[in-house]
Design an enzyme around this catalytic site. Structure first.
Site, PDB file in Angstrom:
ATOM      1  N   SER A  36       3.549  -1.181   9.967  1.00 43.44           N
ATOM      2  CA  SER A  36       2.343  -0.427  10.313  1.00 43.44           C
ATOM      3  C   SER A  36       2.469   0.189  11.698  1.00 43.44           C
ATOM      4  O   SER A  36       2.991  -0.432  12.625  1.00 43.44           O
ATOM      5  CB  SER A  36       1.131  -1.351  10.292  1.00 43.44           C
ATOM      6  OG  SER A  36       0.012  -0.681  10.827  1.00 43.44           O
ATOM      7  N   TYR A  73      -2.851  -9.385  11.703  1.00 42.63           N
ATOM      8  CA  TYR A  73      -2.135  -8.420  10.855  1.00 42.63           C
ATOM      9  C   TYR A  73      -1.023  -7.726  11.634  1.00 42.63           C
ATOM     10  O   TYR A  73       0.124  -7.670  11.187  1.00 42.63           O
ATOM     11  CB  TYR A  73      -3.155  -7.408  10.315  1.00 42.63           C
ATOM     12  CG  TYR A  73      -2.563  -6.212   9.624  1.00 42.63           C
ATOM     13  CD1 TYR A  73      -2.132  -6.300   8.294  1.00 42.63           C
ATOM     14  CD2 TYR A  73      -2.434  -4.977  10.271  1.00 42.63           C
ATOM     15  CE1 TYR A  73      -1.593  -5.198   7.651  1.00 42.63           C
ATOM     16  CE2 TYR A  73      -1.902  -3.883   9.633  1.00 42.63           C
ATOM     17  CZ  TYR A  73      -1.485  -3.990   8.323  1.00 42.63           C
ATOM     18  OH  TYR A  73      -0.953  -2.895   7.684  1.00 42.63           O
TER      19      TYR A  73
HETATM   20  N1  LIG Z   1      -2.946   1.722   3.064  1.00 37.12           N
HETATM   21  C1  LIG Z   1      -2.703   1.913   4.362  1.00 37.12           C
HETATM   22  O1  LIG Z   1      -3.320   2.769   5.016  1.00 37.12           O
HETATM   23  C2  LIG Z   1      -1.654   1.094   5.060  1.00 37.12           C
HETATM   24  C3  LIG Z   1      -1.420   1.317   6.433  1.00 37.12           C
HETATM   25  C4  LIG Z   1      -0.431   0.607   7.083  1.00 37.12           C
HETATM   26  C5  LIG Z   1       0.330  -0.316   6.377  1.00 37.12           C
HETATM   27  N2  LIG Z   1       0.057  -0.539   5.058  1.00 37.12           N
HETATM   28  C6  LIG Z   1       0.877  -1.542   4.352  1.00 37.12           C
HETATM   29  O2  LIG Z   1       1.310  -0.997   3.119  1.00 37.12           O
HETATM   30  C7  LIG Z   1       1.400  -2.041   2.150  1.00 37.12           C
HETATM   31  C8  LIG Z   1       0.567  -1.675   0.936  1.00 37.12           C
HETATM   32  O3  LIG Z   1      -0.763  -1.489   1.364  1.00 37.12           O
HETATM   33  P1  LIG Z   1      -1.900  -0.957   0.362  1.00 37.12           P
HETATM   34  O4  LIG Z   1      -2.978  -0.393   1.223  1.00 37.12           O
HETATM   35  O5  LIG Z   1      -1.279  -0.138  -0.703  1.00 37.12           O
HETATM   36  O6  LIG Z   1      -2.422  -2.348  -0.243  1.00 37.12           O
HETATM   37  P2  LIG Z   1      -3.327  -2.621  -1.547  1.00 37.12           P
HETATM   38  O7  LIG Z   1      -3.913  -1.336  -2.040  1.00 37.12           O
HETATM   39  O8  LIG Z   1      -4.257  -3.697  -1.160  1.00 37.12           O
HETATM   40  O9  LIG Z   1      -2.281  -3.136  -2.636  1.00 37.12           O
HETATM   41  C9  LIG Z   1      -1.588  -4.300  -2.362  1.00 37.12           C
HETATM   42  C10 LIG Z   1      -0.651  -4.617  -3.525  1.00 37.12           C
HETATM   43  O10 LIG Z   1       0.015  -5.844  -3.190  1.00 37.12           O
HETATM   44  C11 LIG Z   1      -0.301  -6.831  -4.161  1.00 37.12           C
HETATM   45  N3  LIG Z   1      -0.432  -8.129  -3.500  1.00 37.12           N
HETATM   46  C12 LIG Z   1      -1.232  -8.449  -2.454  1.00 37.12           C
HETATM   47  N4  LIG Z   1      -1.078  -9.758  -2.156  1.00 37.12           N
HETATM   48  C13 LIG Z   1      -0.192 -10.260  -3.052  1.00 37.12           C
HETATM   49  C14 LIG Z   1       0.350 -11.549  -3.286  1.00 37.12           C
HETATM   50  N5  LIG Z   1       0.006 -12.600  -2.544  1.00 37.12           N
HETATM   51  N6  LIG Z   1       1.219 -11.705  -4.304  1.00 37.12           N
HETATM   52  C15 LIG Z   1       1.578 -10.649  -5.074  1.00 37.12           C
HETATM   53  N7  LIG Z   1       1.115  -9.401  -4.902  1.00 37.12           N
HETATM   54  C16 LIG Z   1       0.230  -9.215  -3.907  1.00 37.12           C
HETATM   55  C17 LIG Z   1      -1.604  -6.384  -4.806  1.00 37.12           C
HETATM   56  O11 LIG Z   1      -1.732  -6.978  -6.083  1.00 37.12           O
HETATM   57  P3  LIG Z   1      -3.206  -7.314  -6.720  1.00 37.12           P
HETATM   58  O12 LIG Z   1      -3.679  -6.014  -7.294  1.00 37.12           O
HETATM   59  O13 LIG Z   1      -2.935  -8.349  -7.723  1.00 37.12           O
HETATM   60  O14 LIG Z   1      -4.061  -7.773  -5.583  1.00 37.12           O
HETATM   61  C18 LIG Z   1      -1.385  -4.871  -4.833  1.00 37.12           C
HETATM   62  O15 LIG Z   1      -0.552  -4.511  -5.911  1.00 37.12           O
HETATM   63  C19 LIG Z   1       0.924  -3.306   2.859  1.00 37.12           C
HETATM   64  O16 LIG Z   1       2.025  -4.025   3.349  1.00 37.12           O
HETATM   65  C20 LIG Z   1       0.079  -2.786   3.995  1.00 37.12           C
HETATM   66  O17 LIG Z   1      -0.017  -3.679   5.083  1.00 37.12           O
HETATM   67  C21 LIG Z   1      -0.901   0.142   4.389  1.00 37.12           C
END
Ligand SMILES: NC(=O)c1ccc[n+]([C@@H]2O[C@H](COP(=O)([O-])OP(=O)(O)OC[C@H]3O[C@@H](n4cnc5c(N)ncnc54)[C@H](OP(=O)(O)O)[C@@H]3O)[C@@H](O)[C@H]2O)c1
Length: 251
Positions: free
Chosen positions: A143, A156
C-alpha cells in the site's frame, strides 16, 4: 503485445472480490492457469467460477482461511496437485484492514490484521517455494499508505511496510535461483467495498482520494492487473526487490 504467459501456472490469494478478482481474470485472459482462494462463501465465488469457465484454461477456486496455517498448507497441496507440482507466479493479494484509533487498538485486532496481511503471505511463500523454479515471480500487494502514513490504520500500514522488508530480503536470498520478489504499492482502487457504501459516503471518498492523485481519479482492479502481468512476464526479468507504485500519482 504478447506477454508469453500462455500455459503459466499461478496462485492468487483472495481472488473472488476486489483487486484480486481483477488480477485473476486478467491472468486467465492472458492464458495463465490460476488457482485462487476466498475466506467465506458468497455469490462472488460462483460468479467468478462462471467467468473463469468462459475464458477457457484450467482454473480452481477454493475456500481457505489464510489466518489458519493448516488451511494454507492444504491450499498449497491443492495448488500443487492442480498445477502438476509447478508454479510460475504467486500473488499475495488477500488482506484485512480496519479503521481504529491507535489507543483503542486491542491485541486481537492487531494480530488479526498482522496474521492476514503478513504471516499468511510468509506461509504462502514458504509453502510455494518447492513449486517455484527459475523465472518465477512472487508479488505481494502493498500500500502507498506505507510512505504517507494514515491515521487509524497504524496496524495495517505496519503489515504492509513489513511486506517490503520480507520481499527485499527474499529477493536477495533466492535471486541466484532466478526467483523474483516484488511489492506492488496501491493507491486507492475502486472495488465492490467502495461501491457498497451509501451514495453520499461513496461520493465523498471518490472526490477526496481522486483529488490526491496526479491523474484525478481512483484506480481499477484491471489497472493493478496490468502491473501484475508485467511482473509475471519476462519483460520484467531484471526487476526484483522493488516496490512498484500503482497509485495514479497519489500523495
Ligand atoms: N482497494 C484498495 O484501494 C487497496 C489499497 C491499497 C492496498 N490494497 C490491498 O489490495 C489487496 C486487495 O484489497 P481489496 O480492496 O481488493 O480487498 P477486498 O475487496 O476486501 O477483497 C479481499 C479478498 O481477499 C479475501 N480474503 C480476505 N481475508 C481472507 C482470508 N483470511 N483468507 C482467505 N481469503 C481472504 C476475500 O475473500 P472473502 O470474499 O471470502 O472475504 C476477498 O476475495 C489487499 O491486500 C489490500 O490491503 C487495496
Amino acid at each position: 503485445m504478447n506477454l508469453d504467459l500462455q500455459g503459466k501456472k499461478a496462485l492468487v490469494t483472495g481472488g473472488t472480490r476486489g483487486v484480486g478478482r481483477g488480477i485473476v481474470l486478467a491472468l486467465a485472459r492472458a492464458g495463465v492457469d490460476t488457482v485462487t482462494c476466498y475466506q467465506q462463501q458468497s455469490p462472488y465465488v460462483t460468479s467468478l467460477e462462471n467467468e473463469l469457465k468462459e475464458t477457457g484454461g484450467n482454473h480452481l477456486v477454493v475456500q481457505a482461511d489464510l489466518t489458519q496455517p493448516d488451511q494454507i498448507e492444504t491450499l498449497l497441496q491443492r495448488t500443487a496437485a492442480h498445477h502438476d507440482g509447478h508454479l510460475d507466479l504467486v500473488v499475495n493479494n488477500a488482506g484485512a484492514i480496519s479503521h481504529i484509533p491507535y489507543q483503542k487498538l486491542d491485541l486481537t485486532e492487531f494480530q488479526r490484521v498482522l496474521t492476514t496481511n503478513l504471516t499468511a503471505a510468509h506461509l504462502v511463500i514458504q509453502h510455494s517455494l518447492p513449486l517455484l523454479g527459475a523465472g518465477s515471480s512472487v508479488i505481494s500487494i502493498g500500500s502507498k499508505a506505507v510512505d504517507a502514513g494514515i491515521p487509524l490504520r497504524s496496524h495495517y500500514t505496519a503489515t504492509k511496510a513489513a511486506l517490503v522488508g520480507l520481499s527485499r530480503s527474499l529477493a536477495k536470498e533466492f535471486g541466484a535461483q532466478g526467483i523474483r520478489f516484488n511489492v506492488i504499492a496501491l493507491g486507492v482502487v475502486e472495488t465492490e467495498n467502495l461501491h457498497g457504501m451509501p451514495a453520499d459516503q461513496q461520493k465523498t471518498m471518490i472526490e477526496r482520494y481522486s483529488a490526491k492523485t496526479a491523474l484525478g481519479r481512483l484506480g481499477t482492479p484491471d489497472e493493478v492487473a496490468g502491473a501484475i502481468l508485467w511482473l509475471a512476464s519476462d519483460l520484467s526479468r531484471y526487476v526484483t526487490g522493488s516496490t512498484v507504485s500503482v497509485d495514479g500519482g497519489i500523495s
